[in-house]
Design a protein around this motif. Sequence first.
Motif, PDB file in Angstrom:
ATOM      1  N   UNK A  45       0.833  -1.207   0.000  1.00 22.71           N
ATOM      2  CA  UNK A  45       0.000   0.000   0.000  1.00 22.71           C
ATOM      3  C   UNK A  45       0.861   1.247   0.000  1.00 22.71           C
ATOM      4  N   UNK A  46       0.519   2.177  -0.854  1.00 24.84           N
ATOM      5  CA  UNK A  46       1.043   3.529  -0.726  1.00 24.84           C
ATOM      6  C   UNK A  46      -0.038   4.484  -1.234  1.00 24.84           C
ATOM      7  N   UNK A  47      -0.884   4.869  -0.358  1.00 28.24           N
ATOM      8  CA  UNK A  47      -2.099   5.648  -0.644  1.00 28.24           C
ATOM      9  C   UNK A  47      -3.068   4.814  -1.483  1.00 28.24           C
ATOM     10  N   UNK A  48      -2.573   4.217  -2.562  1.00 24.22           N
ATOM     11  CA  UNK A  48      -3.367   3.256  -3.324  1.00 24.22           C
ATOM     12  C   UNK A  48      -2.793   1.858  -3.103  1.00 24.22           C
ATOM     13  N   UNK A  49      -3.558   0.852  -3.497  1.00 27.04           N
ATOM     14  CA  UNK A  49      -3.033  -0.514  -3.439  1.00 27.04           C
ATOM     15  C   UNK A  49      -2.111  -0.718  -4.639  1.00 27.04           C
ATOM     16  N   UNK A  50      -0.859  -1.047  -4.363  1.00 27.56           N
ATOM     17  CA  UNK A  50       0.076  -1.345  -5.451  1.00 27.56           C
ATOM     18  C   UNK A  50      -0.154  -2.774  -5.931  1.00 27.56           C
ATOM     19  N   UNK A  51      -0.305  -3.692  -5.002  1.00 28.22           N
ATOM     20  CA  UNK A  51      -0.566  -5.092  -5.347  1.00 28.22           C
ATOM     21  C   UNK A  51      -1.081  -5.805  -4.109  1.00 28.22           C
ATOM     22  N   UNK A  52      -1.865  -6.852  -4.341  1.00 30.66           N
ATOM     23  CA  UNK A  52      -2.385  -7.631  -3.217  1.00 30.66           C
ATOM     24  C   UNK A  52      -2.585  -9.059  -3.680  1.00 30.66           C
TER      25      UNK A  52
END
Length: 315
Positions: free
Chosen positions: A273-280
């Motif tokens: 996470x960095x403000x938005x989800x980068x990957x999950x």
Amino acid sequence: MGGAARARRRELHLKERTAVSNQDGVGIRQADVVRVREAPVQETPVQETPAQEAPAGGAAQKPASTALEVDDLTVAYDSRPAIWDIDLRVPEGVLMAIIGPNGAGKSTLIKAALKLIPRAAGTVQFYGQPYERVRGMVGYVPQRGSVDWDFPTTVLDVVTMGLYGRLGWLRRPGQREQAAAMHALEQVGMQDFAERQISQLSGGQQQRTFLARALVQDARIYLMDEPFAAVDAVTERAIISIMRELRARGKTVVVVHHDLQTAAEYFDWVTLLNVEVVASGPIGETFTADNLRQTYGGRVAYLQDAQRIAGREEL
Ligand SMILES: Nc1ncnc2c1ncn2[C@@H]1O[C@H](COP(=O)(O)OP(=O)(O)OP(=O)(O)O)[C@@H](O)[C@H]1O
Ligand SMILES: [Mg+2]
């Protein structure tokens, strides 16, 4: 939402965030905006699950295999977005890390899921239900710094409070509840501190007290904000073994975690996470050097870590 629409929306978001950054220079870091613009956020199968049609308020039942589902969640402080358009699907029974730099919005995500802070947009469901309906199923270990440790109360009282969701506030806890609280304290090695005022605990002891409070609740999903902060190596191993035991019992455990070196060993699922989800997704395919680079941007120390740990790509 389709991929093209999502990409368009994200582009708009970034423009707004750039404007915010230009205004005061503190809210959203310009470097992050540039970085995210250059590196499109990954669309993982996890984010593409067809759950977005769920009505707000969560009347629709989700299959039991989804423990936590977040759709289009945005949270802002003073109209400054801290997390933006978060989509997440966490399957039941995983041990998941939320990883990202300071200020990435990890605590905000957890607090918004638990309705401790207002959401600007989006829905969150636990086992297909809104939080209000499943409160007792959700255990929370707050970030240590966010708690008033001067509050005059004992360790045992704090742990017993974990039972109030089940008891109701009007019923006073009896012997059975006290025994359950003592058992939870034993699990985290804090039985000798039961009568101690919480203001007189060390950082690691405070952390373990809150873990015991979550354990006594016998929740189905646990959200833990940096449970390893301020604990020594022995305690860290004790906590991870408790988490594994919870997972073995089919519980879902979501943990904000900072240590990239232990992430792959401790967790089987990860959200970057960095403000938005980068990957999950599953840790093996998600915890990659490329994704870590997108998450941490140009922070050299982290990049070196990422390169060493992921060891798959040149950074
Ligand atoms: N109550 C608040 N009022 C205003 N801004 C806030 C508030 N709480 C958090 N923020 C800001 O929102 C952003 C996200 O904060 P958050 O605490 O969610 O980050 P985090 O990822 O948990 O960071 P850390 O790793 O330091 O715990 C940060 O820029 C922070 O300064
Ligand atoms: Mg935090």
